[in-house]
Enzyme design. Structure first.
Site, PDB file in Angstrom:
ATOM      1  N   HIS A  48     -29.344  14.244  -7.890  1.00 44.50           N
ATOM      2  CA  HIS A  48     -30.193  13.564  -7.090  1.00 44.50           C
ATOM      3  C   HIS A  48     -31.982  14.283  -7.001  1.00 44.50           C
ATOM      4  CE1 HIS A  48     -31.205  11.446  -3.384  1.00 44.50           C
ATOM      5  NE2 HIS A  48     -32.643  12.372  -2.890  1.00 44.50           N
ATOM      6  N   LYS A  90     -43.427   3.974  -1.850  1.00 44.39           N
ATOM      7  CA  LYS A  90     -42.092   4.268  -3.091  1.00 44.39           C
ATOM      8  C   LYS A  90     -40.878   3.701  -1.986  1.00 44.39           C
ATOM      9  CE  LYS A  90     -39.944   8.495  -5.215  1.00 44.39           C
ATOM     10  NZ  LYS A  90     -40.035   9.067  -4.530  1.00 44.39           N
ATOM     11  N   SER A  93     -33.288   5.956  -1.861  1.00 40.33           N
ATOM     12  CA  SER A  93     -32.565   5.798  -1.262  1.00 40.33           C
ATOM     13  C   SER A  93     -32.056   6.905  -0.124  1.00 40.33           C
ATOM     14  CB  SER A  93     -30.797   5.936  -2.572  1.00 40.33           C
ATOM     15  OG  SER A  93     -30.578   7.445  -2.966  1.00 40.33           O
ATOM     16  N   HIS A  94     -31.031   6.818   1.124  1.00 40.98           N
ATOM     17  CA  HIS A  94     -30.678   7.088   1.405  1.00 40.98           C
ATOM     18  C   HIS A  94     -28.759   7.242   1.551  1.00 40.98           C
ATOM     19  CE1 HIS A  94     -30.992  11.087   4.390  1.00 40.98           C
ATOM     20  NE2 HIS A  94     -31.030  11.204   2.785  1.00 40.98           N
ATOM     21  N   ASN A  95     -28.501   6.443   0.576  1.00 39.32           N
ATOM     22  CA  ASN A  95     -27.387   5.989   0.793  1.00 39.32           C
ATOM     23  C   ASN A  95     -25.192   7.504   1.351  1.00 39.32           C
ATOM     24  OD1 ASN A  95     -28.562   3.876  -0.172  1.00 39.32           O
ATOM     25  ND2 ASN A  95     -27.722   4.475  -2.688  1.00 39.32           N
ATOM     26  N   ARG A 115     -42.847  10.361   4.968  1.00 40.76           N
ATOM     27  CA  ARG A 115     -43.036  11.810   4.031  1.00 40.76           C
ATOM     28  C   ARG A 115     -43.990  11.578   3.145  1.00 40.76           C
ATOM     29  NH1 ARG A 115     -39.340  14.071   7.497  1.00 40.76           N
ATOM     30  NH2 ARG A 115     -37.787  14.310   5.474  1.00 40.76           N
ATOM     31  N   GLN A 318     -35.726  17.571   8.445  1.00 37.80           N
ATOM     32  CA  GLN A 318     -36.584  16.742   8.348  1.00 37.80           C
ATOM     33  C   GLN A 318     -37.583  17.261   8.900  1.00 37.80           C
ATOM     34  OE1 GLN A 318     -35.283  13.651   6.965  1.00 37.80           O
ATOM     35  NE2 GLN A 318     -34.776  15.712   6.234  1.00 37.80           N
ATOM     36  N   ASP A 499     -38.634   1.538  -7.798  1.00 39.81           N
ATOM     37  CA  ASP A 499     -36.968   0.829  -7.972  1.00 39.81           C
ATOM     38  C   ASP A 499     -36.488   2.222  -6.825  1.00 39.81           C
ATOM     39  OD1 ASP A 499     -36.766   2.633  -9.879  1.00 39.81           O
ATOM     40  OD2 ASP A 499     -37.448   1.687 -11.290  1.00 39.81           O
TER      41      ASP A 499
END
Length: 737
Positions: A48, A90, A93-95, A115, A318, A499
């Site tokens: 990641h 931008k 993902s947060h899959n 952010r 967060q 992308d």
């Protein structure tokens, strides 16, 4: 305090590191790591954060153009949109978190990408999303699970974006069996910034203070970057503690505080604490500047009792930022953040050592060279193998449907891929800020007015995973082209893309072959279409119980229309005649029509001529500037028939069409062919439009006259009443309980 690792093999396994990684760590440190250091290496070398499996294929992306201010490598990309203003954007993902905890996972995905944008100095003004779910229509546990996931994700996106006061303008959603065990949640945000007020994520200047701002740190999200670098199993529900919990109201305060901070000359750089939290933000800021850093971890604001250095470095709580301030400006920075009731603390300082020194209550508890983690993480050249399934899928061709034409028409209109998604977009506020130029659901790209310079920005998200499954290179090319085409039909010339490359397990050689092919397709398309890649994200390990998702390289294209009050929509009027730009050919591989009878894609996806696609864009732009067009619509899933029906539903009018088709045994089924580079335009200027098409060497055919809704919609031999079409299109998509 003792941070010695008693059982190295077990610790490596827990941190998703192997013996080669450990050997590399020993070489870098010249000694054995302690537990804190091992956690830092694990996070920074995770897929990641490091892109270790994908980076070798990302090199070679077109990333520059006269209008590109910042390409990949920063928090977000930046393009010049005229009048001394820039767009910052931008997609990310947060899959994995969204599959484990859909509301929180999706919400924090939105917060994180926002952010990334406002840390560049921009005010976030728009969001999109690209969502992929499994078979929501099934009556079994899988269907029930995905209806739950869909509702949670949509609610999380809407809840966070609405509270932030940022309009969610549009996006896409699709449903395939391959996502039954691993959904995709890709979030996109865009902001506006003055060209001379851009900030970057760097930490330089020996002695400059490092300041923590935002929310307190807790244990939520602990190990999130590492979790997102592994596959799922049936036991993945135990990963729930790795999902972060966001607070959009704090994020709103943080954005306003940061924007106020940017107006004063107080800082050197600023970085979002995203994946791997304090670890990635500090290492990346120092790494970009070739600096060193000291962090005094006991000074980090904490919201839980008994937190230790390991947790503080790796927590993904967060709404937190890390600032490199100018020495002597601390008091003014404190005033700004305290005014917004946010935590603020000096937690370190910049050095010239090239080393990250971690202290806990006066004791050095971590001492790690920065460059090997931030700039020179291990690069893997994983084995490649062309998927064996391709020999079977490529040999199959579409032979025709068992349904008659009008039944196909009704099945298409009610299909989840086509039907209006009001159930989703009505949960999003798309008008907040009063700059949205189109309502959600108005087809193709979204439009946003930029008050500051009078232009409009078009943005569109696109990927057809079925095409990419059958041919990743061609599918990726089509994704880039289609995202851009959805911008040009808004009267905006596409300028750049972001992308989000979602793929399966990189340890599978077939997945890495898919990845390589897709990146080659993106490179080719971006070069010819002149839409460089300015930002992006890679998401691997989208696999559950050894089943990989289809290759899903999500593309978001951003274009600029010079006058916000002179743009295009897909809505036609009674005065206009409709024209088809381009010629239909037989393209049913991976099509929606083929999916009606076979859930598994087969055949070859449509071919695309990128040089021709570019000419189509230039024609539409010139025709629009000459005020020859009243409306425009890209032809996509379901072909020309579906595009015409969608335009009719949007316009509240009927039409009578006669579309020229090549001779074929498939007859009017060719109306559902998914030929690329087709656009339907509306005009009252037939002769001028024909002349312009001739100039660009493009075929143009008058295909339809518009009529009142009391008339049936007819397309060649196909016919449906306006009321029945309306019922199916607007009434079919509402997930069951």
């Amino acid at each position: 305090m003792n941070y010695t690792i008693p059982d190295i093999p077990s610790a490596l396994k827990a941190h998703k590191l192997d013996e080669n990684d450990y050997s590399n760590i020993l070489s870098i440190l010249g000694r054995e790591p302690n537990l804190i250091e091992l956690g830092v290496f694990s996070a920074m070398w995770s897929e990641h954060c490091s892109y270790k499996s994908s980076k070798i294929y990302l090199s070679g992306f077109p990333t520059s153009a006269p209008w590109v201010i910042q390409g990949p490598g920063e928090n977000a990309g930046i393009i010049d949109i005229g009048g001394d203003y820039c767009a910052v954007f931008k997609v990310e993902s947060h899959n994995h978190p969204s599959f484990i905890e859909p509301y929180a996972g999706a919400a924090t995905g939105v917060g994180g990408i926002m952010r990334d944008v406002f840390t560049m100095g921009a005010r976030v003004v728009a969001s999109l999303n690209s969502l992929r779910f499994g078979e929501i229509e099934r009556e079994d546990e899988i269907g029930k699970k995905h209806r739950h996931l869909l509702k949670g994700v949509v609610s999380g996106i809407g809840g966070y974006g609405n509270c932030m006061g940022v309009p969610t303008l549009g996006g896409e959603v699709s449903f395939e069996p391959c996502y039954n065990g691993n959904i995709l949640v890709n979030a996109f945000s865009l902001g506006i910034v003055k060209k001379n007020e851009i900030f970057y994520g760097k930490a330089s200047g020996v002695g400059n203070p490092v300041i923590y701002v935002g929310s307190k740190t807790g244990r939520d999200g602990l190990g999130g970057a590492v979790m997102s670098s592994d596959s799922f199993t049936q036991e993945s529900s135990s990963l729930r503690p790795t999902v972060q919990i966001g607070d959009p109201f704090v994020e709103k305060l943080l954005m306003e505080a940061c924007l106020e901070l940017f107006k004063a000359d107080l800082i050197v750089g600023i970085q979002d604490m995203g994946a791997a939290g304090l670890t990635s933000s500090s290492f990346e800021m120092a790494g970009r500047s070739g600096s060193g850093m000291k962090l005094y971890l006991e000074k980090v604001p904490m919201r839980e009792e008994g937190m230790n250095p390991y947790e503080l470095m790796l927590s993904e709580s967060q709404e937190r930022m890390l600032i490199c301030a100018k020495k002597g400006c601390e008091e003014k920075i404190f005033e700004i953040f305290k005014k917004y009731e946010l935590d603020v603390a000096v937690v370190g300082e910049v050095t010239d050592s090239g080393v990250m020194e971690l202290y806990w209550e006066g004791e050095l508890c971590g001492n790690i060279p920065i460059e090997p983690l931030s700039e020179k993480s291990p690069l893997l050249s994983r084995p490649l193998s062309k998927p064996t399934y391709l020999s079977k899928t490529s040999s199959q061709t579409y032979q025709g449907s068992a349904m008659e034409g009008n039944a196909i028409l009704e099945a298409m209109l009610s299909n989840p891929e086509v039907a209006d998604k009001a159930w989703i977009y009505e949960q999003y506020d798309n008008t907040v800020g009063t700059n949205s130029l189109l309502k959600s659901g108005e087809l193709d790209g979204s439009l946003l007015r930029v008050r500051e310079n009078g232009v409009a920005l078009a943005m569109a998200s696109e990927c057809n995973p079925r095409y990419c499954y059958l041919d990743p290179k061609e599918g990726a090319k089509i994704a880039v082209a289609t995202a851009g085409r959805k911008c040009i039909t808004r009267g905006a010339m596409p300028l750049a893309i972001s992308d989000c490359l979602n793929f399966g397990n990189p340890q599978n050689p077939e997945v890495m072959w898919q990845f390589k092919e897709a990146t080659e397709g993106i490179k080719e398309a971006c070069k010819i279409l002149q839409t460089p890649v300015v930002s992006g994200n890679v998401s691997l390990y989208n696999q559950t119980d050894n089943e990989d998702i289809y290759p899903t390289p999500t593309i978001v294209s951003v274009g600029v229309a010079e006058d916000a009050y002179d743009t295009l929509s897909s809505k036609f009027t009674l005065e206009q005649e409709l024209y088809l730009l381009g010629e239909i050919t037989e393209e049913f591989g991976g099509s929606l029509l083929a999916k009606l009878s076979s859930p598994t894609p087969y055949g070859l996806p449509p071919k695309i001529d990128l040089e021709y696609e570019r000419r189509v864009w230039e024609f539409v732009q010139e025709a629009h500037k000459a005020h020859l067009l009243g409306c425009a619509k890209s032809v996509g899933r379901g072909g020309v028939a579906v595009a015409l029906l969608k335009m009719a539903m949007l316009s509240g009018l009927s039409l009578r069409a006669k579309v020229p088709l090549p001779s074929s045994k498939l007859g009017d089924e060719l109306l559902f062919s998914e030929t690329q580079s087709l656009i339907i335009v509306g005009s009252t200027e037939r002769e001028k439009l024909k002349e312009l098409a001739l100039k660009h060497s493009l075929p143009l055919y008058p295909i339809a006259i518009t009529q009142r809704e009391s008339e049936d919609i007819t397309i060649n031999s196909l016919s449906i009443s306006y009321e029945r079409a309306k019922e199916l299109y607007f009434g079919s998509f509402k997930p069951k309980k």
